[in-house]
Design a protein around this motif. Structure first.
Motif, PDB file in Angstrom:
ATOM      1  N   GLU A 122       6.158  -3.723  -7.816  1.00  0.00           N
ATOM      2  CA  GLU A 122       6.180  -5.120  -8.278  1.00  0.00           C
ATOM      3  C   GLU A 122       6.891  -6.015  -7.266  1.00  0.00           C
ATOM      4  O   GLU A 122       6.449  -7.137  -7.000  1.00  0.00           O
ATOM      5  N   GLN A 123       7.968  -5.509  -6.684  1.00  0.00           N
ATOM      6  CA  GLN A 123       8.681  -6.281  -5.664  1.00  0.00           C
ATOM      7  C   GLN A 123       7.796  -6.488  -4.437  1.00  0.00           C
ATOM      8  O   GLN A 123       7.758  -7.588  -3.873  1.00  0.00           O
ATOM      9  N   SER A 124       7.056  -5.463  -4.057  1.00  0.00           N
ATOM     10  CA  SER A 124       6.145  -5.580  -2.906  1.00  0.00           C
ATOM     11  C   SER A 124       5.024  -6.558  -3.198  1.00  0.00           C
ATOM     12  O   SER A 124       4.613  -7.319  -2.321  1.00  0.00           O
ATOM     13  N   ARG A 125       4.518  -6.548  -4.431  1.00  0.00           N
ATOM     14  CA  ARG A 125       3.472  -7.507  -4.817  1.00  0.00           C
ATOM     15  C   ARG A 125       3.989  -8.933  -4.735  1.00  0.00           C
ATOM     16  O   ARG A 125       3.302  -9.840  -4.247  1.00  0.00           O
ATOM     17  N   SER A 126       5.190  -9.136  -5.219  1.00  0.00           N
ATOM     18  CA  SER A 126       5.789 -10.469  -5.177  1.00  0.00           C
ATOM     19  C   SER A 126       5.982 -10.922  -3.730  1.00  0.00           C
ATOM     20  O   SER A 126       5.683 -12.075  -3.382  1.00  0.00           O
ATOM     21  N   SER A 136       0.829  -1.202   0.000  1.00  0.00           N
ATOM     22  CA  SER A 136       0.000   0.000   0.000  1.00  0.00           C
ATOM     23  C   SER A 136       0.867   1.257   0.000  1.00  0.00           C
ATOM     24  O   SER A 136       0.601   2.217  -0.734  1.00  0.00           O
ATOM     25  N   ASP A 137       1.912   1.245   0.796  1.00  0.00           N
ATOM     26  CA  ASP A 137       2.835   2.379   0.863  1.00  0.00           C
ATOM     27  C   ASP A 137       3.531   2.577  -0.487  1.00  0.00           C
ATOM     28  O   ASP A 137       3.654   3.707  -0.976  1.00  0.00           O
ATOM     29  N   ALA A 138       3.973   1.481  -1.104  1.00  0.00           N
ATOM     30  CA  ALA A 138       4.657   1.568  -2.394  1.00  0.00           C
ATOM     31  C   ALA A 138       3.722   2.104  -3.472  1.00  0.00           C
ATOM     32  O   ALA A 138       4.125   2.919  -4.308  1.00  0.00           O
ATOM     33  N   ILE A 139       2.465   1.668  -3.447  1.00  0.00           N
ATOM     34  CA  ILE A 139       1.492   2.168  -4.431  1.00  0.00           C
ATOM     35  C   ILE A 139       1.235   3.653  -4.212  1.00  0.00           C
ATOM     36  O   ILE A 139       1.141   4.424  -5.171  1.00  0.00           O
ATOM     37  N   GLY A 140       1.151   4.068  -2.952  1.00  0.00           N
ATOM     38  CA  GLY A 140       0.963   5.489  -2.648  1.00  0.00           C
ATOM     39  C   GLY A 140       2.116   6.332  -3.170  1.00  0.00           C
ATOM     40  O   GLY A 140       1.910   7.408  -3.751  1.00  0.00           O
ATOM     41  N   LYS A 141       3.341   5.845  -2.981  1.00  0.00           N
ATOM     42  CA  LYS A 141       4.510   6.572  -3.481  1.00  0.00           C
ATOM     43  C   LYS A 141       4.516   6.625  -5.003  1.00  0.00           C
ATOM     44  O   LYS A 141       4.856   7.654  -5.592  1.00  0.00           O
ATOM     45  N   LEU A 142       4.134   5.525  -5.632  1.00  0.00           N
ATOM     46  CA  LEU A 142       4.061   5.511  -7.096  1.00  0.00           C
ATOM     47  C   LEU A 142       3.043   6.532  -7.593  1.00  0.00           C
ATOM     48  O   LEU A 142       3.319   7.286  -8.535  1.00  0.00           O
ATOM     49  N   GLN A 143       1.894   6.583  -6.978  1.00  0.00           N
ATOM     50  CA  GLN A 143       0.869   7.548  -7.386  1.00  0.00           C
ATOM     51  C   GLN A 143       1.361   8.978  -7.190  1.00  0.00           C
ATOM     52  O   GLN A 143       1.107   9.845  -8.037  1.00  0.00           O
ATOM     53  N   THR A 144       2.065   9.221  -6.103  1.00  0.00           N
ATOM     54  CA  THR A 144       2.614  10.561  -5.855  1.00  0.00           C
ATOM     55  C   THR A 144       3.615  10.934  -6.946  1.00  0.00           C
ATOM     56  O   THR A 144       3.585  12.061  -7.467  1.00  0.00           O
ATOM     57  N   GLU A 145       4.485  10.005  -7.305  1.00  0.00           N
ATOM     58  CA  GLU A 145       5.475  10.263  -8.354  1.00  0.00           C
ATOM     59  C   GLU A 145       4.790  10.513  -9.700  1.00  0.00           C
ATOM     60  O   GLU A 145       5.191  11.398 -10.455  1.00  0.00           O
ATOM     61  N   VAL A 180       9.604   7.353 -11.393  1.00  0.00           N
ATOM     62  CA  VAL A 180       8.357   6.588 -11.566  1.00  0.00           C
ATOM     63  C   VAL A 180       8.689   5.137 -11.905  1.00  0.00           C
ATOM     64  O   VAL A 180       8.078   4.204 -11.363  1.00  0.00           O
ATOM     65  N   HIS A 181       9.662   4.946 -12.789  1.00  0.00           N
ATOM     66  CA  HIS A 181      10.062   3.589 -13.162  1.00  0.00           C
ATOM     67  C   HIS A 181      10.576   2.826 -11.937  1.00  0.00           C
ATOM     68  O   HIS A 181      10.246   1.649 -11.731  1.00  0.00           O
ATOM     69  N   GLN A 182      11.367   3.506 -11.115  1.00  0.00           N
ATOM     70  CA  GLN A 182      11.879   2.880  -9.894  1.00  0.00           C
ATOM     71  C   GLN A 182      10.733   2.551  -8.934  1.00  0.00           C
ATOM     72  O   GLN A 182      10.711   1.480  -8.327  1.00  0.00           O
ATOM     73  N   ALA A 183       9.774   3.462  -8.806  1.00  0.00           N
ATOM     74  CA  ALA A 183       8.622   3.223  -7.918  1.00  0.00           C
ATOM     75  C   ALA A 183       7.797   2.040  -8.413  1.00  0.00           C
ATOM     76  O   ALA A 183       7.282   1.257  -7.609  1.00  0.00           O
ATOM     77  N   LYS A 184       7.675   1.891  -9.736  1.00  0.00           N
ATOM     78  CA  LYS A 184       6.960   0.730 -10.290  1.00  0.00           C
ATOM     79  C   LYS A 184       7.678  -0.559  -9.927  1.00  0.00           C
ATOM     80  O   LYS A 184       7.046  -1.578  -9.621  1.00  0.00           O
ATOM     81  N   GLY A 185       8.996  -0.529  -9.965  1.00  0.00           N
ATOM     82  CA  GLY A 185       9.783  -1.705  -9.572  1.00  0.00           C
ATOM     83  C   GLY A 185       9.548  -2.071  -8.115  1.00  0.00           C
ATOM     84  O   GLY A 185       9.426  -3.252  -7.772  1.00  0.00           O
ATOM     85  N   VAL A 186       9.485  -1.055  -7.259  1.00  0.00           N
ATOM     86  CA  VAL A 186       9.238  -1.303  -5.835  1.00  0.00           C
ATOM     87  C   VAL A 186       7.845  -1.902  -5.639  1.00  0.00           C
ATOM     88  O   VAL A 186       7.659  -2.818  -4.835  1.00  0.00           O
TER      89      VAL A 186
END
Length: 148
Positions: free
Chosen positions: A96-100, A27-36, A88-94
């Motif tokens: 995906e890693q969090s999902r995994s 949830s935190d990673a998705i929030g950061k991605l949306q912010t970016e 943004v690309h880095q946040a997407k990676g985070v």
């Protein structure tokens, strides 16, 4: 009748806790991605506004230094946009890693819950067998008392 106690209940609780923590991390990673992504959208919007302003001013009688200043600012915005795209690309990676990680924790919890369910099933079957034996014994005693 005896109460069911699972020997590994603390492990089941730990696995559930780990899963909740992984959900929070996702949830935190998705929030950061949306912010970016919102920040990137704002930069692109600002660039578009300045580009339109440059076009308007180039049609009017404006000094060359002012046009050059705006062009330098547009170049700066382009640089900021490229950096933000990388973020943004880095946040997407985070994400995906969090999902995994969450998927792994969910599987782990499910394995322990299934083991607990199997143990409860065995306990329930043993309880039913014991109860049936007690009922059979009571019936036998009654039969013996009734038959002189």
């Amino acid at each position: 009748m005896a109460k069911f106690r699972y020997a590994y209940e603390k492990i089941v609780g730990l696995k559930a806790s780990e899963k909740r923590q992984a959900e929070w991390m996702l949830s935190d990673a998705i929030g950061k991605l949306q912010t970016e992504q919102m920040s990137l959208d704002q930069l692109r919007s600002e660039r578009k506004q300045w580009e339109e302003r440059l076009l308007e001013l180039s049609a009017a009688a404006v000094s060359l230094s002012e046009l050059t200043t705006i062009q330098h600012y547009l170049d700066h915005l382009d640089s900021c946009i490229m950096n933000k795209i990388a973020e943004v690309h880095q946040a997407k990676g985070v994400v995906e890693q969090s999902r995994s990680h969450l998927g792994t924790k969910m599987k782990d919890e499910k394995v322990w819950l299934q083991a607990k369910e199997r143990e409860f099933y065995r306990f329930r079957q043993a309880s039913l067998v014991q109860e049936q034996n007690e009922l059979d014994e009571m019936a036998t005693v009654r039969f013996m008392i009734a038959a002189p």
